[in-house]
Design a protein around this motif. Structure first.
Motif, PDB file in Angstrom:
ATOM      1  N   ASN A  44      54.015 -24.655 140.421  1.00 20.55           N
ATOM      2  CA  ASN A  44      55.034 -25.290 139.466  1.00 20.55           C
ATOM      3  C   ASN A  44      56.448 -24.260 140.324  1.00 20.55           C
ATOM      4  O   ASN A  44      56.848 -24.487 139.232  1.00 20.55           O
ATOM      5  CB  ASN A  44      54.733 -25.673 138.116  1.00 20.55           C
ATOM      6  N   GLY A  45      55.148 -23.626 141.720  1.00 22.60           N
ATOM      7  CA  GLY A  45      56.834 -22.654 141.877  1.00 22.60           C
ATOM      8  C   GLY A  45      56.945 -21.809 141.471  1.00 22.60           C
ATOM      9  O   GLY A  45      57.703 -20.612 141.232  1.00 22.60           O
ATOM     10  N   ASN A  46      55.672 -20.845 140.310  1.00 15.94           N
ATOM     11  CA  ASN A  46      55.572 -19.283 139.943  1.00 15.94           C
ATOM     12  C   ASN A  46      54.215 -19.049 140.261  1.00 15.94           C
ATOM     13  O   ASN A  46      53.378 -20.005 140.934  1.00 15.94           O
ATOM     14  CB  ASN A  46      55.753 -19.642 138.163  1.00 15.94           C
ATOM     15  N   SER A  47      54.008 -17.949 139.854  1.00 14.03           N
ATOM     16  CA  SER A  47      52.939 -17.149 140.495  1.00 14.03           C
ATOM     17  C   SER A  47      51.375 -17.622 139.370  1.00 14.03           C
ATOM     18  O   SER A  47      52.314 -16.563 138.154  1.00 14.03           O
ATOM     19  CB  SER A  47      53.203 -15.823 141.565  1.00 14.03           C
ATOM     20  N   GLU A  48      50.224 -17.839 139.131  1.00 11.64           N
ATOM     21  CA  GLU A  48      49.150 -18.172 138.318  1.00 11.64           C
ATOM     22  C   GLU A  48      49.102 -16.991 138.613  1.00 11.64           C
ATOM     23  O   GLU A  48      48.686 -16.866 139.809  1.00 11.64           O
ATOM     24  CB  GLU A  48      48.851 -19.201 138.838  1.00 11.64           C
TER      25      GLU A  48
END
Length: 206
Positions: free
Chosen positions: A50-54
């Motif tokens: 979702n556009g972030n780094s997990e």
């Protein structure tokens, strides 16, 4: 698939337990004791969501089977870095899931622990292969590349491995990882005894 990954992991551990034991004169014949070594460590895995780094943190087991031993400071090997972890619920990715990774590499090694004879202070490796990842409660497959180094810290041998599992049409997200591994076993304890290089480098002078 979970059971298959667990069985493969147990098989590697069982082979490693037998291979790490030093049995007599390893200079004769094909023996696992002079071709097999392994490491345990911790890994950090990162993937876009979702556009972030997990992120996922995992425990790693990294076996290596040397396919060539002709040259003391260079080898080609079959490697893996099996990982197991658990993703907790975070604000970015709210799913809880068991994470596992099973890559298979063909790898080139030079310097430190590149073969049964080499006791250099530092060594490097790079390779590529195929990766099976169990993530988000589904099995995903990707092409993977790896590179890293090994060195001495005191009397311990450690390795740092970087990996990138490339996204594809079915699984578009690439997965990056970095691992810190500690090389273990009787193989490591016997490296100095088996060294036939006359001018090898000691990590620290006594």
């Amino acid at each position: 698939m979970k059971k298959l990954l667990v069985l493969i992991f147990i098989l590697f551990v069982a082979i490693s337990a037998d291979a790490q034991s030093y049995k007599g004169d390893v200079s004769r014949g094909f023996q696992f004791a002079k071709r097999w070594h392994s490491a345990w460590g911790l890994g950090w895995y990162s993937y876009p969501y979702n556009g972030n780094s997990e992120n996922v943190f995992a425990i790693n087991y990294s076996p290596q089977m040397d396919l060539t031993l002709r040259y003391s400071d260079l080898s080609i090997s079959l490697n893996s870095q099996m990982a197991a972890g658990y993703h907790v619920r975070l604000s970015t990715d709210s799913m809880k899931y068991f994470y596992s990774d099973l890559p298979l590499f063909i790898q080139g090694n030079i310097g430190h622990l590149s073969s049964k004879d080499f006791y250099s202070y530092a060594g490097f490796f790079a390779g590529a292969g195929y990766d099976f990842t169990y993530i988000h409660n589904q099995l995903q497959q990707r092409v993977i590349a790896t590179a890293g180094m090994r060195t001495w810290v005191g009397k311990s041998s450690i390795g740092i491995r970087l990996c990138r599992a490339f996204g594809n049409a079915k699984n578009p997200a690439s997965i990056n990882s970095i691992a810190l591994d500690f090389n273990v076993g009787e193989y490591l304890a016997k490296v100095r005894d088996l060294n036939k290089v006359s001018n090898f480098m000691m990590p620290y002078s006594k």
